[in-house]
Scaffold this motif. Structure first.
Motif, short mmCIF file in Angstrom:
data_model
loop_
_atom_site.label_atom_id
_atom_site.label_comp_id
_atom_site.label_asym_id
_atom_site.label_seq_id
_atom_site.Cartn_x
_atom_site.Cartn_y
_atom_site.Cartn_z
N TYR A 75 -5.30 4.68 -6.94
CA TYR A 75 -5.12 3.33 -6.18
C TYR A 75 -5.93 2.90 -5.01
CZ TYR A 75 -0.46 3.09 -8.43
OH TYR A 75 0.71 3.18 -9.19
N ARG A 76 -7.07 4.02 -5.01
CA ARG A 76 -7.76 3.67 -3.81
C ARG A 76 -9.13 2.93 -4.24
NH1 ARG A 76 -9.89 9.02 -2.61
NH2 ARG A 76 -7.81 9.29 -2.03
N GLU A 128 5.59 2.35 -8.41
CA GLU A 128 5.75 0.89 -8.70
C GLU A 128 7.24 0.65 -9.38
OE1 GLU A 128 2.59 -1.00 -10.93
OE2 GLU A 128 1.16 0.76 -10.33
N ALA A 166 -5.22 5.89 0.28
CA ALA A 166 -4.51 5.91 -0.91
C ALA A 166 -4.54 7.04 -1.90
CB ALA A 166 -4.77 4.67 -2.03
N CYS A 226 -10.53 -4.16 -4.03
CA CYS A 226 -9.88 -4.96 -5.00
C CYS A 226 -9.81 -6.28 -4.24
CB CYS A 226 -8.31 -4.58 -5.24
SG CYS A 226 -7.28 -4.80 -4.13
N CYS A 241 0.13 -6.17 -4.27
CA CYS A 241 -1.05 -5.36 -4.52
C CYS A 241 -0.71 -3.93 -4.07
CB CYS A 241 -2.34 -5.83 -3.76
SG CYS A 241 -3.56 -4.70 -3.43
N PRO A 242 -0.85 -2.80 -4.94
CA PRO A 242 -0.71 -1.59 -4.38
C PRO A 242 -1.83 -0.86 -3.87
CG PRO A 242 -1.14 -1.64 -6.76
CD PRO A 242 -1.16 -3.02 -6.33
N HIS A 243 -2.89 -1.37 -3.71
CA HIS A 243 -4.05 -0.76 -3.57
C HIS A 243 -4.44 -0.56 -2.04
CE1 HIS A 243 -5.00 -3.04 -7.58
NE2 HIS A 243 -4.87 -1.96 -7.80
N GLY A 258 0.25 2.83 -3.17
CA GLY A 258 -0.84 3.68 -3.30
C GLY A 258 -0.96 4.93 -2.26
N SER A 288 0.78 -1.47 0.17
CA SER A 288 0.12 -0.02 -0.10
C SER A 288 0.76 1.27 -0.03
CB SER A 288 -1.02 0.23 1.27
OG SER A 288 -0.15 0.26 2.47
#
Length: 187
Positions: free
Chosen positions: A102-103, A64, A98, A106, A91-93, A58, A55
Motif C-alpha cells: 500500500y506504500r 479492507e 504503509a 497514488c 483510498c488505502p494508500h 495501508g 490509510s
C-alpha cells in the motif's frame, strides 16, 4: 442520459466522530444531524457518495475486509434512517507510512482528485453542480482539482465553524448546516 449531481462526503470528522482509524461499529459515532442532512440532500436530487482516505488499511491497523464490513453496517444505519448511500470510494494508500503493498504515491488519496474523478466517470456526474463536504484542507483541494462547484469546509466532528480556506466556497459547523446551504441554493 443527463448528468447527475452528487454530494461527495468525507467520512471521518463529517459523518462520524474522528476517533482515528475507526474500523468497527463500536468505535463509530454518528455526528448529530447527519441523517437529516443526507435526507435533505437526497430530496434535492443529489447522489450521496462517500470519499474517504483510509490509510489505516495501508498501515496494517485493519483490513479492507474490516473496512467493507463497517461500510455495510454504516449503510444499514443510513437505510434505517431513510437514506441511501449510493457509493463509497476509499483510498488505502499512503506514500510513506504503509505496508509495502500500500506504500505508494497514488491519484486517489486526497488531496488528489482520483476518487472524485472515478465517481464522476462511474455515475456520470456534473461536477460543477455537485458538492464536497469535508473537514480537512485536502478534501477541499481534491474537490477543487476535480472541478466540484461547491466546496463546504466544516468543523471537525461538527463542533465549530472553521476559518475559510482558499479552496472552499463556504464554511459550516457540520454536515447539516452544509446541506441547508445547498438546499437553499437550489430553491
Amino acid at each position: 442520459m443527463s448528468l447527475k449531481k452528487a454530494a461527495f462526503l468525507d467520512r471521518d470528522g463529517v459523518i462520524n466522530i474522528d476517533h482515528a482509524y475507526v474500523h468497527t461499529p463500536e468505535e463509530f459515532t454518528f455526528i448529530d444531524g447527519v441523517f437529516e442532512a443526507c435526507r435533505l440532500l437526497q430530496q434535492a436530487g443529489f447522489l450521496l457518495i462517500i470519499a474517504t482516505n483510509q490509510s489505516g488499511i495501508g498501515r496494517g491497523y485493519y483490513t479492507e475486509d474490516d473496512f467493507q464490513k463497517l461500510c455495510q453496517w454504516m449503510k444499514e444505519r443510513f437505510e434505517e434512517n431513510g437514506v441511501r448511500v449510493d457509493d463509497i470510494f476509499f483510498c488505502p494508500h499512503h506514500p510513506e507510512k504503509a505496508l509495502p503493498a500500500y506504500r505508494m504515491e497514488c491519484d486517489c488519496r486526497k488531496p488528489k482528485p482520483g476518487m472524485l474523478l472515478s465517481a464522476q466517470k462511474k455515475w456520470r456526474i456534473d461536477m460543477k453542480s455537485s458538492l464536497m463536504v469535508g473537514d480537512k484542507p485536502g478534501d477541499m483541494q481534491a474537490a477543487l482539482a476535480a472541478g466540484v462547484g461547491t466546496r463546504i469546509f466544516v468543523g471537525k466532528d461538527g463542533l465549530c465553524c472553521p476559518e475559510p480556506i482558499a479552496e472552499c466556497t463556504h464554511t459550516a459547523r457540520n454536515l447539516l448546516e452544509a446541506a441547508e446551504i445547498m438546499v437553499g441554493k437550489f430553491k
